[in-house]
Design a protein around this motif. Sequence first.
Motif, mmCIF file in Angstrom:
data_model
loop_
_atom_site.group_PDB
_atom_site.id
_atom_site.type_symbol
_atom_site.label_atom_id
_atom_site.label_comp_id
_atom_site.label_asym_id
_atom_site.label_seq_id
_atom_site.Cartn_x
_atom_site.Cartn_y
_atom_site.Cartn_z
ATOM 1 N N GLY A 73 0.685 -1.278 0.006
ATOM 2 C CA GLY A 73 -0.124 -0.139 -0.014
ATOM 3 C C GLY A 73 0.714 1.385 -0.035
ATOM 4 N N ALA A 74 0.029 2.609 -0.345
ATOM 5 C CA ALA A 74 0.919 3.647 -0.518
ATOM 6 C C ALA A 74 1.570 4.239 0.906
ATOM 7 C CB ALA A 74 -0.141 4.707 -0.773
ATOM 8 N N GLY A 75 0.923 4.049 1.853
ATOM 9 C CA GLY A 75 1.625 4.280 3.238
ATOM 10 C C GLY A 75 2.703 3.618 3.520
ATOM 11 N N ALA A 76 2.938 2.139 3.367
ATOM 12 C CA ALA A 76 4.101 1.499 3.357
ATOM 13 C C ALA A 76 5.035 1.934 2.509
ATOM 14 C CB ALA A 76 3.815 0.022 3.325
ATOM 15 N N ALA A 77 4.516 2.318 1.155
ATOM 16 C CA ALA A 77 5.634 2.644 0.145
ATOM 17 C C ALA A 77 6.407 3.730 0.211
ATOM 18 C CB ALA A 77 4.671 2.898 -1.167
ATOM 19 N N VAL A 78 5.756 4.635 1.017
ATOM 20 C CA VAL A 78 6.494 6.028 1.406
ATOM 21 C C VAL A 78 7.682 5.581 2.359
ATOM 22 C CG1 VAL A 78 6.395 8.191 2.749
ATOM 23 C CG2 VAL A 78 4.802 7.645 1.126
#
Length: 482
Positions: free
Chosen positions: A323-328
């Motif tokens: 997901g996007a949060g983890a990707a950051v």
Amino acid sequence: MSPGAPSGASPSTAPKRDQYDVVVIGAGPAGLAAAATTAEAGLSTLLLDENAGPGGQVWRAIASTPVKARDTLGTDFWAGAALVEAVAASGAEVIQRATVWSLDKSLDVGLSVAGGSTFVKAGRVILATGALERPFPIPGWTLPGVMTAGAAQTMLKSSGLVPDGKTVIAGQGPLLWLLAAQVLRLGGRIDRILDTTERKNWLAALPHAFAFLTSPYFAKGLAMMREVRAKVPVVSGVTELAAEGDGRLARVVYTAGGKRETVAAELLLLHQGVVPNVNLAMAAGIEHRWDDVQLCWSPVIDPTGATSVAGIAIAGDGAGIGGAGAAVFRGRIAARAAIEALAPDAAAKIEPMSGLQAALARATRGRAFLDTLFRPAKQFRIPSGDTIVCRCEEVTAKDILDSVAIGATGPNQLKAYRRTGMGPCQGRLCGLTVTELMAEARGKSPEEIGYYRLRAPVKPISLGELAALPKTEDSVKAVVRG
């Protein structure tokens, strides 16, 4: 400035230098976070992305979308604006509409932009190529009028376009519900949602329920599903699915609860999750393994994102769906590792690795529940009969099984029999299906069957672009001698 380019970023032209401390490939959540971090630490940073503007798939067109009502796309979408601004202020060089078609173990990056090709040298490379939608090979999925949910979401974010005809969404996963909510908020039409989530998955996911209930996914997901169910009929437990029509989509046929139904449709949107986009990483020689949980190929990485090829790290969903949060946080972790290697003094001034790792753990809490619940059913991953598997070459499941029967042992041998994986998509739309189909036919695991052997160029480029490559003295001598 091209549409979508962040204010203050470099225009979409050729690289200004031949060599950079760090080259980041992909301007989604992970790539933006990585580029901002390394550039702010004083490392020369080049960020390459093939889209018209930054954001990747999750934050697509964030700097140019005509959809301005913040509630329509959701708070998670607009969270990306701060990272886009951070990159613009960081001093990183940003090139949009850049096609990266080669990466080797010497950290030479081949790219094309504005009709010409060139190579740049990197001290470190951070791959942030993200995810792509899992193939959903059902009968009729190549008919005009059948699209992926991701393609529909791209049109929505980039141009504000939503369906206005008879529309069916079929499949499972968070993106399916997010797209449905966004379409409805913009006044689009959805006639029915066909949920293919297997009932047994709910029981299998129970051991992971507590972590999910305390994760950031739970409240948002529940609210979104309630919003959609209040406006659209949802059919659960769909076990069979086909698109039908004479030359274009006219109806969707499905089975649920043992009952076969037909619904008229002008548009069918398919989605059953996303998987890492591995083509460039595999072409670079990075070791991958078959992930039995997410049912896909994932790179072998250490906690900092480092791969089996020295100097190359992978961040974001390309390292495994999170997901996007983890990707950051994965982007920042890979960036910090690059800073520690190239400028140790600068590393002391940024957030410690332990804090970033803890933040990543929080961001991925509950992921196991989603992976188990939305594990796609076998019949929607491994087709049979005349269902097309390789769209580029129009190769069916039967064609592949016939090739196995006469000696094809894996995806690379299958190329000689049927040309699968040799079209413009280079296996992106058929690779997983081919691996699983051949594994089942031969009674082996996907790991044993393997994947396509990928080489540069991993994206289609013209001969003119190749001819535009700078001529070195050695290359000229090689041609003259020939």
